[in-house]
Design an enzyme around this catalytic site. Structure first.
Site, PDB file in Angstrom:
ATOM      1  N   ARG A 131      -9.414   0.624   8.990  1.00  0.00           N
ATOM      2  CA  ARG A 131      -8.971  -0.724   9.345  1.00  0.00           C
ATOM      3  C   ARG A 131     -10.004  -1.459  10.169  1.00  0.00           C
ATOM      4  O   ARG A 131      -9.755  -2.585  10.594  1.00  0.00           O
ATOM      5  CB  ARG A 131      -7.695  -0.625  10.161  1.00  0.00           C
ATOM      6  CG  ARG A 131      -6.409  -0.957   9.401  1.00  0.00           C
ATOM      7  CD  ARG A 131      -5.267  -0.693  10.374  1.00  0.00           C
ATOM      8  NE  ARG A 131      -4.075  -1.423  10.072  1.00  0.00           N
ATOM      9  CZ  ARG A 131      -3.026  -0.912   9.429  1.00  0.00           C
ATOM     10  NH1 ARG A 131      -3.071   0.295   8.933  1.00  0.00           N
ATOM     11  NH2 ARG A 131      -1.952  -1.645   9.258  1.00  0.00           N
ATOM     12  N   ARG A 146      -0.094  -8.985  13.753  1.00  0.00           N
ATOM     13  CA  ARG A 146      -0.668  -8.001  12.827  1.00  0.00           C
ATOM     14  C   ARG A 146      -1.553  -8.682  11.782  1.00  0.00           C
ATOM     15  O   ARG A 146      -2.598  -8.154  11.398  1.00  0.00           O
ATOM     16  CB  ARG A 146       0.451  -7.192  12.162  1.00  0.00           C
ATOM     17  CG  ARG A 146       1.018  -6.135  13.123  1.00  0.00           C
ATOM     18  CD  ARG A 146       2.416  -5.698  12.764  1.00  0.00           C
ATOM     19  NE  ARG A 146       2.486  -5.014  11.488  1.00  0.00           N
ATOM     20  CZ  ARG A 146       3.624  -4.800  10.835  1.00  0.00           C
ATOM     21  NH1 ARG A 146       4.782  -5.220  11.346  1.00  0.00           N
ATOM     22  NH2 ARG A 146       3.624  -4.179   9.685  1.00  0.00           N
ATOM     23  N   ARG A 179      11.412  -0.445  10.876  1.00  0.00           N
ATOM     24  CA  ARG A 179      10.383  -0.244  11.890  1.00  0.00           C
ATOM     25  C   ARG A 179      10.519  -1.242  13.034  1.00  0.00           C
ATOM     26  O   ARG A 179      10.799  -2.421  12.800  1.00  0.00           O
ATOM     27  CB  ARG A 179       9.007  -0.386  11.242  1.00  0.00           C
ATOM     28  CG  ARG A 179       8.579   0.876  10.537  1.00  0.00           C
ATOM     29  CD  ARG A 179       7.391   0.678   9.656  1.00  0.00           C
ATOM     30  NE  ARG A 179       6.305  -0.073  10.285  1.00  0.00           N
ATOM     31  CZ  ARG A 179       5.173  -0.365   9.681  1.00  0.00           C
ATOM     32  NH1 ARG A 179       4.966   0.031   8.437  1.00  0.00           N
ATOM     33  NH2 ARG A 179       4.246  -1.056  10.291  1.00  0.00           N
ATOM     34  N   ARG A 210      11.735  -5.014   4.643  1.00  0.00           N
ATOM     35  CA  ARG A 210      11.366  -3.604   4.416  1.00  0.00           C
ATOM     36  C   ARG A 210      12.280  -2.630   5.159  1.00  0.00           C
ATOM     37  O   ARG A 210      12.601  -2.825   6.315  1.00  0.00           O
ATOM     38  CB  ARG A 210       9.925  -3.380   4.874  1.00  0.00           C
ATOM     39  CG  ARG A 210       9.544  -1.920   5.026  1.00  0.00           C
ATOM     40  CD  ARG A 210       8.060  -1.692   5.033  1.00  0.00           C
ATOM     41  NE  ARG A 210       7.362  -2.322   6.141  1.00  0.00           N
ATOM     42  CZ  ARG A 210       6.041  -2.377   6.235  1.00  0.00           C
ATOM     43  NH1 ARG A 210       5.282  -1.877   5.266  1.00  0.00           N
ATOM     44  NH2 ARG A 210       5.470  -2.954   7.255  1.00  0.00           N
ATOM     45  N   LYS A 217       0.830  -1.212   0.000  1.00  0.00           N
ATOM     46  CA  LYS A 217       0.000   0.000   0.000  1.00  0.00           C
ATOM     47  C   LYS A 217       0.866   1.264   0.000  1.00  0.00           C
ATOM     48  O   LYS A 217       0.652   2.174  -0.792  1.00  0.00           O
ATOM     49  CB  LYS A 217      -0.912   0.027   1.255  1.00  0.00           C
ATOM     50  CG  LYS A 217      -1.811  -1.187   1.393  1.00  0.00           C
ATOM     51  CD  LYS A 217      -2.678  -1.106   2.653  1.00  0.00           C
ATOM     52  CE  LYS A 217      -1.914  -1.090   3.960  1.00  0.00           C
ATOM     53  NZ  LYS A 217      -1.206  -2.355   4.262  1.00  0.00           N
TER      54      LYS A 217
HETATM   55  P1  ADP Z   1       1.336  -1.909   7.771  1.00  0.00           P
HETATM   56  O1  ADP Z   1       0.982  -1.259   6.483  1.00  0.00           O
HETATM   57  O2  ADP Z   1       2.615  -2.678   7.719  1.00  0.00           O
HETATM   58  O3  ADP Z   1       0.227  -2.685   8.397  1.00  0.00           O
HETATM   59  P2  ADP Z   1       0.989   0.643   9.134  1.00  0.00           P
HETATM   60  O4  ADP Z   1       2.122   1.576   9.077  1.00  0.00           O
HETATM   61  O5  ADP Z   1      -0.204   0.921   8.306  1.00  0.00           O
HETATM   62  O6  ADP Z   1       1.601  -0.791   8.861  1.00  0.00           O
HETATM   63  O7  ADP Z   1       0.485   0.500  10.643  1.00  0.00           O
HETATM   64  C1  ADP Z   1       1.384   0.243  11.694  1.00  0.00           C
HETATM   65  C2  ADP Z   1       0.606   0.105  12.999  1.00  0.00           C
HETATM   66  O8  ADP Z   1      -0.053   1.349  13.294  1.00  0.00           O
HETATM   67  C3  ADP Z   1      -0.514  -0.936  12.996  1.00  0.00           C
HETATM   68  O9  ADP Z   1      -0.056  -2.235  13.324  1.00  0.00           O
HETATM   69  C4  ADP Z   1      -1.453  -0.370  14.076  1.00  0.00           C
HETATM   70  O10 ADP Z   1      -0.956  -0.625  15.380  1.00  0.00           O
HETATM   71  C5  ADP Z   1      -1.348   1.132  13.835  1.00  0.00           C
HETATM   72  N1  ADP Z   1      -2.363   1.640  12.875  1.00  0.00           N
HETATM   73  C6  ADP Z   1      -2.116   2.206  11.654  1.00  0.00           C
HETATM   74  N2  ADP Z   1      -3.268   2.569  11.061  1.00  0.00           N
HETATM   75  C7  ADP Z   1      -4.270   2.203  11.917  1.00  0.00           C
HETATM   76  C8  ADP Z   1      -5.695   2.286  11.867  1.00  0.00           C
HETATM   77  N3  ADP Z   1      -6.338   2.817  10.807  1.00  0.00           N
HETATM   78  N4  ADP Z   1      -6.390   1.791  12.924  1.00  0.00           N
HETATM   79  C9  ADP Z   1      -5.780   1.266  14.003  1.00  0.00           C
HETATM   80  N5  ADP Z   1      -4.446   1.148  14.108  1.00  0.00           N
HETATM   81  C10 ADP Z   1      -3.683   1.619  13.082  1.00  0.00           C
HETATM   82  P1  ADP Z   2       2.287  -1.779   3.203  1.00  0.00           P
HETATM   83  O1  ADP Z   2       2.285  -0.273   3.163  1.00  0.00           O
HETATM   84  O2  ADP Z   2       1.064  -2.376   2.589  1.00  0.00           O
HETATM   85  O3  ADP Z   2       2.528  -2.311   4.589  1.00  0.00           O
HETATM   86  P2  ADP Z   2       4.814  -1.539   1.713  1.00  0.00           P
HETATM   87  O4  ADP Z   2       4.419  -0.695   0.558  1.00  0.00           O
HETATM   88  O5  ADP Z   2       5.590  -0.913   2.800  1.00  0.00           O
HETATM   89  O6  ADP Z   2       3.492  -2.284   2.311  1.00  0.00           O
HETATM   90  O7  ADP Z   2       5.611  -2.800   1.120  1.00  0.00           O
HETATM   91  C1  ADP Z   2       6.207  -3.761   1.976  1.00  0.00           C
HETATM   92  C2  ADP Z   2       7.578  -4.155   1.426  1.00  0.00           C
HETATM   93  O8  ADP Z   2       7.412  -4.912   0.227  1.00  0.00           O
HETATM   94  C3  ADP Z   2       8.459  -2.967   1.074  1.00  0.00           C
HETATM   95  O9  ADP Z   2       9.791  -3.282   1.434  1.00  0.00           O
HETATM   96  C4  ADP Z   2       8.299  -2.843  -0.456  1.00  0.00           C
HETATM   97  O10 ADP Z   2       9.500  -2.353  -1.065  1.00  0.00           O
HETATM   98  C5  ADP Z   2       8.021  -4.262  -0.890  1.00  0.00           C
HETATM   99  N1  ADP Z   2       7.045  -4.367  -1.996  1.00  0.00           N
HETATM  100  C6  ADP Z   2       5.985  -3.530  -2.232  1.00  0.00           C
HETATM  101  N2  ADP Z   2       5.289  -3.946  -3.322  1.00  0.00           N
HETATM  102  C7  ADP Z   2       5.890  -5.075  -3.756  1.00  0.00           C
HETATM  103  C8  ADP Z   2       5.635  -5.969  -4.862  1.00  0.00           C
HETATM  104  N3  ADP Z   2       4.593  -5.805  -5.694  1.00  0.00           N
HETATM  105  N4  ADP Z   2       6.466  -7.027  -5.018  1.00  0.00           N
HETATM  106  C9  ADP Z   2       7.519  -7.222  -4.172  1.00  0.00           C
HETATM  107  N5  ADP Z   2       7.824  -6.415  -3.132  1.00  0.00           N
HETATM  108  C10 ADP Z   2       7.012  -5.342  -2.904  1.00  0.00           C
END
Ligand code: ADP
Ligand code: ADP
Ligand code: ZN
Length: 215
Positions: A88, A172, A161, A127, A13
């Site tokens: 979420r 998660r 992170r 990542r 995302k």
């Molecule tokens: P990822 O895309 O890897 O799931 P995020 O950066 O979106 O990670 O979120 C990291 C953490 O921040 C989540 O595990 C949660 O604890 C919190 N968080 C982020 N967005 C939300 C949301 N919309 N509602 C509740 N918790 C959230």
């Molecule tokens: P999210 O925001 O949904 O948690 P990220 O965009 O941070 O996910 O992506 C998670 C990891 O996977 C990052 O290290 C990113 O560079 C990698 N990644 C993202 N899209 C792809 C893809 N289509 N194929 C392989 N690796 C990806």
């Protein structure tokens, strides 16, 4: 245009939202980034969120709904925005509908990025991001063009992170399937849900998302 990028942790995302922001001038609104900023600044909200985030649990609906309610009223959101990691829960989705209605705005699309759990664990464990501009990278899937130098800003410091570790990832994913996946039927009923194959490479996913946005 108002778009939600939806999917489990590590689905891609943030990668796609950053790209869309660069290419199309929509603002990326990542509740995860905003919460990490609050944790880093040590605000009251950050203190409340910190323990939950470290444990891989969702932060309370009140907090994230409040963050988004304030943020979407800022000037830079006038041309549209991409929500990354919000909503979420069904309660968050309902609250978002209320906010958009109140401002006379309409949600254009919810794009679900489907990715297998095994690939998610690999993506999350590899990542890292540029410490300066937050551009996202991956140990094997997306390396900077010059080793150790950020493509976007030339920065040479990177960070990982605290919650991107094997122990927290399982929690998660559990939270995703229990609390977040139920948002999908909510948007399917409204007729705004679209899907892309998140298992494809970054460029191919980008092409699929752009096709949805163009339609
Ligand atoms: P990822 O895309 O890897 O799931 P995020 O950066 O979106 O990670 O979120 C990291 C953490 O921040 C989540 O595990 C949660 O604890 C919190 N968080 C982020 N967005 C939300 C949301 N919309 N509602 C509740 N918790 C959230
Ligand atoms: P999210 O925001 O949904 O948690 P990220 O965009 O941070 O996910 O992506 C998670 C990891 O996977 C990052 O290290 C990113 O560079 C990698 N990644 C993202 N899209 C792809 C893809 N289509 N194929 C392989 N690796 C990806
Ligand atoms: Zn950078």
């Amino acid at each position: 245009m108002i778009v939600i990028l939806f999917g489990p942790p590590g689905a891609g995302k943030g990668t796609q939202a950053q790209r869309i922001e660069r290419e199309k001038g929509l603002v990326q609104l990542s509740t995860g980034d905003m919460l990490r900023a609050a944790v880093g600044a040590g605000t009251e909200m950050g203190l409340k969120a910190k323990a939950k985030m470290e444990a891989g649990q969702l932060v309370s609906d009140d907090i994230v709904i409040g963050i988004i309610r304030d943020r979407i009223q800022e000037d830079d959101c006038k041309n549209g925005f991409i929500l990354d990691g919000f909503p979420r829960t069904v309660a968050q989705a309902e609250a978002l509908d209320g906010m958009l209605d109140a401002q006379g705005l309409k949600l254009d699309a919810v794009i679900e990025m489907k990715v297998d759990d095994n690939a998610l664990v690999d993506r999350i464990s590899g990542r890292y991001t540029c410490a300066k501009c937050k551009a996202g990278y991956h140990d094997t899937n997306l390396k900077p063009k010059v080793d150790g130098v950020c493509d976007v800003c030339g920065g040479t410091e990177f960070s990982r992170r605290a919650d991107d570790n094997a122990a927290t990832v399982g929690k998660r994913l559990e939270e995703y399937y229990a609390l977040t996946a139920p948002v999908l039927p909510y948007y399917a009923e409204k007729g705004v849900l679209q899907q892309v194959d998140g298992m494809a490479g970054i460029e191919e996913v980008a092409a699929q998302i752009d096709a949805v946005l163009a339609a």
